[in-house]
Design a protein around this motif. Structure first.
Motif, mmCIF file in Angstrom:
data_model
loop_
_atom_site.group_PDB
_atom_site.id
_atom_site.type_symbol
_atom_site.label_atom_id
_atom_site.label_comp_id
_atom_site.label_asym_id
_atom_site.label_seq_id
_atom_site.Cartn_x
_atom_site.Cartn_y
_atom_site.Cartn_z
ATOM 1 N N CYS A 113 -41.889 20.707 -23.392
ATOM 2 C CA CYS A 113 -40.449 20.995 -23.438
ATOM 3 C C CYS A 113 -40.217 22.348 -24.100
ATOM 4 C CB CYS A 113 -39.704 19.922 -24.230
ATOM 5 S SG CYS A 113 -39.832 18.265 -23.543
ATOM 6 N N TYR B 174 -35.167 16.564 -22.897
ATOM 7 C CA TYR B 174 -36.236 17.094 -23.734
ATOM 8 C C TYR B 174 -36.250 16.381 -25.090
ATOM 9 C CZ TYR B 174 -33.078 19.308 -26.999
ATOM 10 O OH TYR B 174 -32.143 19.508 -27.967
ATOM 11 N N ALA B 175 -37.239 16.745 -25.911
ATOM 12 C CA ALA B 175 -37.284 16.338 -27.323
ATOM 13 C C ALA B 175 -37.887 17.498 -28.102
ATOM 14 C CB ALA B 175 -38.117 15.081 -27.500
ATOM 15 N N ASP B 176 -37.460 17.638 -29.349
ATOM 16 C CA ASP B 176 -37.941 18.738 -30.180
ATOM 17 C C ASP B 176 -39.446 18.701 -30.400
ATOM 18 O OD1 ASP B 176 -35.395 19.837 -30.477
ATOM 19 O OD2 ASP B 176 -34.974 18.671 -32.282
ATOM 20 N N ASP C 117 -31.181 15.864 -25.598
ATOM 21 C CA ASP C 117 -32.256 15.391 -26.463
ATOM 22 C C ASP C 117 -32.392 13.879 -26.242
ATOM 23 O OD1 ASP C 117 -33.770 14.378 -28.616
ATOM 24 O OD2 ASP C 117 -33.140 16.014 -29.919
ATOM 25 N N LYS D 83 -28.894 20.819 -22.053
ATOM 26 C CA LYS D 83 -30.064 20.155 -22.605
ATOM 27 C C LYS D 83 -29.634 18.835 -23.233
ATOM 28 C CE LYS D 83 -33.111 22.885 -24.701
ATOM 29 N NZ LYS D 83 -34.286 22.931 -23.842
#
Length: 99
Positions: free
Chosen positions: A27, A20-22, A51, A49
């Motif tokens: 996501c 995922y990415a912030d 990043d 998770k």
């Protein structure tokens, strides 16, 4: 990271890796779904998770080109993988299919 990652995904318990990415909207939508799955399945699965912005080598190693991207490991082997947001039912079925 590589040594710890290898150790995590080599367990007998299925390990679902969420790449995922912030900044990724889909996501963020998946986060509460994963939390529900973790709560319902308990120790039947471990969810970690990753990043992709902070761990690019791991993402590249597994050919992650889009996020979210999920890879399910058991005993160090990839048992299932799929990209994109998905339903709780679909993720749960994949996890239960490798137990």
């Amino acid at each position: 990271m590589k040594g710890k990652f290898e150790e995590l995904v080599s367990q007998d318990t299925p390990v679902l890796v969420d790449f995922y990415a912030d900044w990724c909207g889909p996501c963020q939508m998946m986060a509460p779904v994963l939390k529900e799955i973790a709560g319902e399945l308990g120790d039947k699965v471990k969810i970690i998770k990753i990043d992709v912005d902070r761990n690019q080598p791991v993402a590249q190693r597994f050919g992650v080109r889009g996020i979210p991207h999920f890879i399910l490991f058991k005993g160090g082997e990839i048992k299932w993988q799929k990209g994109g947001a998905m339903s709780k039912r679909e993720l749960t079925a994949a996890i239960e299919g490798v137990q």
